[in-house]
Design a protein around this motif. Structure first.
Motif, mmCIF file in Angstrom:
data_model
loop_
_atom_site.group_PDB
_atom_site.id
_atom_site.type_symbol
_atom_site.label_atom_id
_atom_site.label_comp_id
_atom_site.label_asym_id
_atom_site.label_seq_id
_atom_site.Cartn_x
_atom_site.Cartn_y
_atom_site.Cartn_z
ATOM 1 N N GLY A 36 -4.238 7.661 -3.771
ATOM 2 C CA GLY A 36 -3.725 8.226 -1.542
ATOM 3 C C GLY A 36 -2.681 8.614 -1.976
ATOM 4 O O GLY A 36 -1.508 9.093 -0.978
ATOM 5 N N THR A 93 1.071 7.116 -0.581
ATOM 6 C CA THR A 93 1.469 5.914 -1.467
ATOM 7 C C THR A 93 2.871 5.913 -1.925
ATOM 8 O O THR A 93 3.404 5.417 -1.668
ATOM 9 C CB THR A 93 0.535 5.635 -2.412
ATOM 10 O OG1 THR A 93 -1.626 5.722 -1.847
ATOM 11 C CG2 THR A 93 0.556 4.595 -3.142
ATOM 12 N N ALA A 116 -6.408 4.849 2.073
ATOM 13 C CA ALA A 116 -5.746 3.983 1.311
ATOM 14 C C ALA A 116 -4.955 3.507 2.567
ATOM 15 O O ALA A 116 -4.033 2.538 2.905
ATOM 16 C CB ALA A 116 -5.397 4.869 1.150
#
Length: 476
Positions: free
Chosen positions: A88, A92, A327
């Motif tokens: 990611g 992320t 993701a």
């Protein structure tokens, strides 16, 4: 406040511990992956355009400025990878540190990065193909090898290579560490061959004036070529496939940055030393320089090596684009139907084909310098958010073990943000306007879809419903 809800660190750690992906990469493999992704358009394509249009021989300093900026960012990334060894990348990291909206914003920026970045790679691939064929006595019509802005109708080779790469990815093609080693060696050998053939023809007179566009040109050159370092972000997506990500990833990221910067500076020095910089306004500068000195055979060999290198970068960028979508889909920010897995090939065929078609259209009709600037804008924004995120995580999770700690993080991270902000400010006004428009579109999608459908939003609603039930039962 729901806009700033963070993805729990425990959830991300659980994903990392599932070990669904094979952990087979060492620090050496990570370094080679970095070289495989970073060595591509920046060295084979944008060196010529950057020198001719923006910085002249001062492009060498543009690479230095980009490397210093990226070094600060890499130190922040290294700590983020050590605490969050999952796929990611910047999306992320931002989701876990700055919250859902900023995570979405960065993820939406990654869509821009990889899409237009892959388009720039395809444009360079097309230019080298045309150059190789020209060296062999075959000239393709300009109407089919140039975008409308450059006097053509469509860049057909660029579109075709994107569609072919998309076809391979739909079938489930994977880049293994062994194959990548061979391809990286081919690319590095190509660079050294270019330096060996062209180096003796360097004339220092061509380096005068060294800064024909002034320091402003050096900064502007950094802006257009910075997307070459997008590979740092793409490299972070390999965290779940690394043997010891908390150690191997930081080492690999920093090593690949250092090696690539040295090669970038060496190649730009040779190019501008052999050919007067105004003549380098081409998407295939390496073959042009060798033809300039009369080395047609060398031009064909280097061009072929560049084609191999750019092909792998194109595959990785489109693949990384689907990873970013994956993701975001996993978190409910985009419809999961877009990332549906093909029953036979076990690949997200729908989103892969959508990405492939969009990238091919951009490559076929958009000038490469505009594409490169747009990609740099998305890259710089993601780097700034990740650098801010590493400081936030120090505050939010101070006791979490970090196998790598960014030295002087409250100095290094702000410097990364300042340097990225400065380079961002050097992009053209048109590019900044396009990035703002893209961000506004992303914000609208978040408000009307993603905020309501995110996994965290659903979990929050379930908690509220459970709480209301418990209150009603207690009142009874």
């Amino acid at each position: 406040m729901t806009w700033f809800r963070r993805k729990p660190l425990a959830d991300l750690t659980a994903v990392a511990e599932e070990k669904k992906l094979t952990r087979a990469l060492s620090a050496f493999d990570v370094t080679l992956l970095g070289l495989g992704v970073i060595i591509g358009t920046g060295i084979f394509v944008l060196t010529g355009i950057g020198a001719a249009t923006y910085a002249g021989p001062g492009l060498m300093l543009s690479f230095v400025l980009a490397a210093i900026t990226c070094a600060f960012v890499c130190l922040a990334y290294a700590e983020l990878v050590s605490i969050l060894p999952v796929s990611g990348s910047a999306y992320t990291y931002t989701y876990a540190s700055l919250g859902e909206f900023f995570g979405w914003w960065v993820g939406w920026g990654l869509v821009l990065e990889y899409s237009v970045g892959a388009s720039a790679v395809a444009g360079g691939w097309s230019a080298y193909l045309v150059g190789i064929l020209h060296a062999g006595g075959i000239d393709l019509p300009k109407s089919l090898t140039a975008v409308p802005h450059d006097g053509g109708i469509v860049n057909l080779p660029a579109m075709l290579i994107v569609l072919f790469a998309t076809f391979l990815l739909v079938l489930g093609i994977r880049e293994s560490a062994k194959v990548n080693r061979v391809l990286v060696l081919i690319k590095i050998a190509t660079i050294f061959l270019f330096i060996f053939l062209a180096g003796p023809h360097v004339d220092p007179i061509n380096w005068e004036p060294f800064l024909p566009f002034g320091w402003q040109g050096v900064a502007a050159g950094t802006g257009i070529l910075f997307f070459a370092y997008l590979g740092v972000d793409a490299l972070a997506t390999a965290a779940e496939e690394t043997k010891n990500p908390k150690v191997d990833m930081p080492v690999g990221i920093m090593a690949s940055l250092i090696i690539c910067t040295i090669l970038y500076i060496a190649v730009s020095a040779v190019m501008t030393g052999v050919v007067p910089y105004p003549q380098l306004d081409t998407a295939a500068p390496a073959t042009y320089v060798l033809e300039y000195i009369g080395s047609r055979a060398g031009s064909a060999i280097v061009g072929t090596g560049a084609l191999c290198g750019l092909s792998t970068v194109l595959l990785v960028m489109i693949y990384a684009q689907t990873r970013a979508f994956y993701a975001m889909s996993r978190d409910g920010l985009i419809p999961k139907g877009l990332c549906k897995i093909h029953k036979k090939y076990h690949t997200p065929h729908i989103i892969t084909m959508i990405v492939g078609v969009v990238v091919s259209l951009i490559a076929g009709f958009t000038p490469i310098h505009i594409v490169a600037e747009m990609c740099s804008a998305g890259t710089l924004f993601a780097f700034m958010c990740a650098s801010l995120g590493v400081m936030v995580l120090r505050r939010v999770y101070p006791d979490v073990k970090r196998d790598f700690r960014c030295p002087a993080v409250y100095i290094v991270a702000p410097l990364a943000i300042l340097f990225c902000g400065f380079v961002f400010s050097q992009l053209s006004a048109h590019t900044i306007e396009l990035f703002i428009s893209w961000s506004i579109l992303g914000a609208l999608i978040y408000v009307f879809y993603s905020r309501k459908h995110s996994v965290l939003a659903k979990a929050h609603r379930e908690e509220l419903q459970l709480g209301n039930v418990e209150i009603e039962e207690s009142m009874k």
